[in-house]
Scaffold this active site. Structure first.
Site, PDB file in Angstrom:
ATOM      1  N   LYS A 234       0.842  -1.196   0.000  1.00  0.00           N
ATOM      2  CA  LYS A 234       0.000   0.000   0.000  1.00  0.00           C
ATOM      3  C   LYS A 234       0.879   1.249   0.000  1.00  0.00           C
ATOM      4  CE  LYS A 234      -3.183   2.571   3.008  1.00  0.00           C
ATOM      5  NZ  LYS A 234      -3.847   2.595   4.337  1.00  0.00           N
ATOM      6  N   ASP A 239      -2.660  10.455   3.674  1.00  0.00           N
ATOM      7  CA  ASP A 239      -4.088  10.145   3.740  1.00  0.00           C
ATOM      8  C   ASP A 239      -4.812  11.186   4.583  1.00  0.00           C
ATOM      9  OD1 ASP A 239      -6.570   8.990   3.711  1.00  0.00           O
ATOM     10  OD2 ASP A 239      -6.085   7.441   5.187  1.00  0.00           O
ATOM     11  N   LYS A 246     -10.145  13.177   8.138  1.00  0.00           N
ATOM     12  CA  LYS A 246      -9.645  12.796   9.456  1.00  0.00           C
ATOM     13  C   LYS A 246      -9.544  14.030  10.349  1.00  0.00           C
ATOM     14  CE  LYS A 246      -6.476   9.106   7.856  1.00  0.00           C
ATOM     15  NZ  LYS A 246      -6.973   7.963   8.648  1.00  0.00           N
ATOM     16  N   ASP A 257       1.433   6.271   5.876  1.00  0.00           N
ATOM     17  CA  ASP A 257       0.416   5.414   5.279  1.00  0.00           C
ATOM     18  C   ASP A 257       0.911   4.712   4.022  1.00  0.00           C
ATOM     19  OD1 ASP A 257      -2.040   4.316   5.827  1.00  0.00           O
ATOM     20  OD2 ASP A 257      -3.152   5.704   4.563  1.00  0.00           O
ATOM     21  N   ASP A 316     -12.224   7.242   3.858  1.00  0.00           N
ATOM     22  CA  ASP A 316     -11.012   7.014   4.636  1.00  0.00           C
ATOM     23  C   ASP A 316     -10.630   5.540   4.677  1.00  0.00           C
ATOM     24  OD1 ASP A 316      -8.838   7.763   6.149  1.00  0.00           O
ATOM     25  OD2 ASP A 316      -9.916   7.763   8.056  1.00  0.00           O
ATOM     26  N   GLU A 318      -9.542   3.853   2.084  1.00  0.00           N
ATOM     27  CA  GLU A 318      -9.061   3.902   0.694  1.00  0.00           C
ATOM     28  C   GLU A 318      -7.972   2.894   0.390  1.00  0.00           C
ATOM     29  OE1 GLU A 318      -5.741   5.155   2.656  1.00  0.00           O
ATOM     30  OE2 GLU A 318      -7.781   5.789   3.080  1.00  0.00           O
ATOM     31  N   ARG A 320      -7.635  -0.289   1.000  1.00  0.00           N
ATOM     32  CA  ARG A 320      -8.106  -1.557   0.440  1.00  0.00           C
ATOM     33  C   ARG A 320      -8.572  -1.380  -1.007  1.00  0.00           C
ATOM     34  NH1 ARG A 320     -12.317  -2.054   5.158  1.00  0.00           N
ATOM     35  NH2 ARG A 320     -10.608  -0.822   6.024  1.00  0.00           N
TER      36      ARG A 320
END
Length: 466
Positions: A234, A239, A246, A257, A316, A318, A320
């Site tokens: 990933k 993010d 967030k 992230d 949020d 995202e 996956r």
């Protein structure tokens, strides 16, 4: 790396010339050891109150006032069981010089040698930092090249995670991949921007389309013979949470992230440096999840590369989504093993904390191999289940899949089940890692850290029959 992202400088093992001995002493063995030493050494240790507690250090001078010997306390086994890399604490406090380990049990040498090397890591791109200056001679019986490769891979992972998003966006992550590939004779292909739609990577495009930096899929290949290992990381370089923004406190660490991408690149560095007899493919969907007028929205439904439709119930969730397209693409190559690594869910941290890497697999042999390797490699992991009854939680009815099931239960498991849908029939393993040390520990300063990579490296020979 490029001049914009300098390569980590981490010294390897030193040569044996004029090495100062570091005598490792367990607490229960101190009296017997002192009884066998020259009087001056025993007297010095007793006068200093040396008790061989874990991490205790005593410098013993020679007759001219130079450093003759270092006594390193190794404590009791029950105390050592509460941590790892214990001699890293010793190494960090020693003066500059070359040292060798004496008195350390053979089964502890590789772990302690790796921890010693890692004390030489410091993230000093933006401000000077203190690095460990005590060099170590490779202990007898260890695979020095393997330990050096693991240390270099870990340093790469840490540097990538620690670099803020301003200097480690999708383009810079691509540059880091290209530099790693160039160093080891690998090939890199990148699909970016609107070409993602043309090449059928709709979810990667969707997540990254609102950012100034174009989203991309980085595809690195190495090796021509042997089983095919596909690593998927990933690469969400920052993010914000998207339109499900967030709060500020939760956004502060979001430079990490892309920790999954950083970790698979560190593992790739280890694999290629060691010349493992396999074919390696690394897939990294690199994006920023930003806020703009064209950002994807809650309630939207998108069709993935695999053809499955996904309802967006939280922008949020995202990671996956970008992994879904990458996993589907990787599965098309029918790898012998596909592994995803991602800083995916807060639920995993609640379940096992920041020091354990939870993983998922349906293959019992792979699980056993990984757990055994984790102990050998001082890289703790813990298995969580692909729990079949929770499949219904990721099926919203209006689409094939839900990216953020309501209710808040089993968040790491439902994310893993979501990803498994895109791996298809491929032999698959998923790691839901944290990628960050919230406080300093031996050989692990506060900041970015690799999780699960060494355990996987140690298990690969059994998993893939190497």
């Amino acid at each position: 790396m490029t001049s914009e992202t300098p390569a980590p400088s981490l010294a390897g093992f030193a040569t044996a010339e004029n090495a100062v001995p570091v005598q490792v002493i367990e607490a229960g063995e101190l009296d017997d050891w002192l009884a066998a030493q020259p009087g001056r050494v025993a007297q010095w240790a007793k006068a200093a109150g040396f008790s061989a507690r874990l991490g205790e250090v005593l410098l013993v001078p020679d007759a001219d006032g130079g450093l003759d010997l270092v006594l390193a306390g190794y404590g009791e086994a029950k105390v050592r069981a509460r941590g790892r890399f214990h001699l890293a604490t010793v190494a960090a406090g020693l003066p500059e010089g070359i040292y060798r380990l004496d008195g350390l049990a053979a089964e502890r040498r590789a772990e302690e040698a790796l921890g010693w090397l890692l004390t030489g890591y410091a993230f000093d791109r933006y401000a000077s930092q203190k690095r460990g200056q005590a060099r170590l001679v490779a202990p007898e019986g260890v695979d020095a090249a393997r330990i050096e490769a693991m240390a270099a891979g870990e340093a790469l992972t840490r540097d990538l995670i620690n670099t803020p998003a301003e200097d480690m966006g999708p383009a810079e992550l691509e540059a880091a991949c290209r530099d790693l590939a160039a160093a080891h004779g690998a090939a890199v292909e990148v699909t970016a921007g609107e070409e993602l739609l043309a090449q059928n990577f709709p979810l990667i495009h969707t997540v990254g389309r609102a950012a100034e930096a174009a989203p991309r899929l980085i595809d690195m290949r190495w090796g021509s013979e042997g089983p095919l290992l596909c690593l998927v990381g990933k690469g969400v370089c920052f993010d914000t949470g998207g339109l499900n923004l967030k709060p500020g406190a939760s956004m502060g660490l979001m430079k990490k992230d892309m920790g999954g991408a950083a970790t698979v690149l560190g593992l790739a560095q280890m694999i290629m440096a060691l010349g493992l007899p396999l074919r390696l493919r690394v897939l990294i969907p690199a994006v920023e999840n930003a806020v703009a007028g064209n950002a994807f929205r809650p309630g939207d439904i998108y069709r993935s590369r695999k053809g499955l439709t996904v309802e967006i119930n939280n922008t949020d969730a995202e990671g996956r989504l970008v992994l879904a397209d990458a996993l589907a693409y990787g599965a098309e190559d029918t790898p012998d093993l596909m592994v995803s690594m991602a800083t995916l869910t807060g639920a995993a941290r609640v379940a096992v904390g920041p020091d354990l890497a939870p993983y998922y697999t349906d293959d019992e042999g792979d699980a056993q191999a990984l757990m055994a390797a984790a102990g050998r490699m001082a890289d703790p992991v813990w298995r969580l289940p692909f729990h079949q009854p929770y499949e219904a939680m990721i099926e919203p009815g209006i689409a094939d899949l839900d990216n953020a099931p309501k209710g808040g239960f089993a968040g790491s498991i439902t994310a893993a089940l979501f990803l498994r849908r895109f791996a298809g029939e491929t032999r698959y393993m998923h790691f839901d890692i944290y990628g960050w040390s919230p406080s300093a520990a031996p050989a692990r300063p506060k900041g970015g850290v690799g999780m699960g990579a060494r355990a996987l490296l140690g298990a690969l020979p059994e998993m893939l029959g190497l």
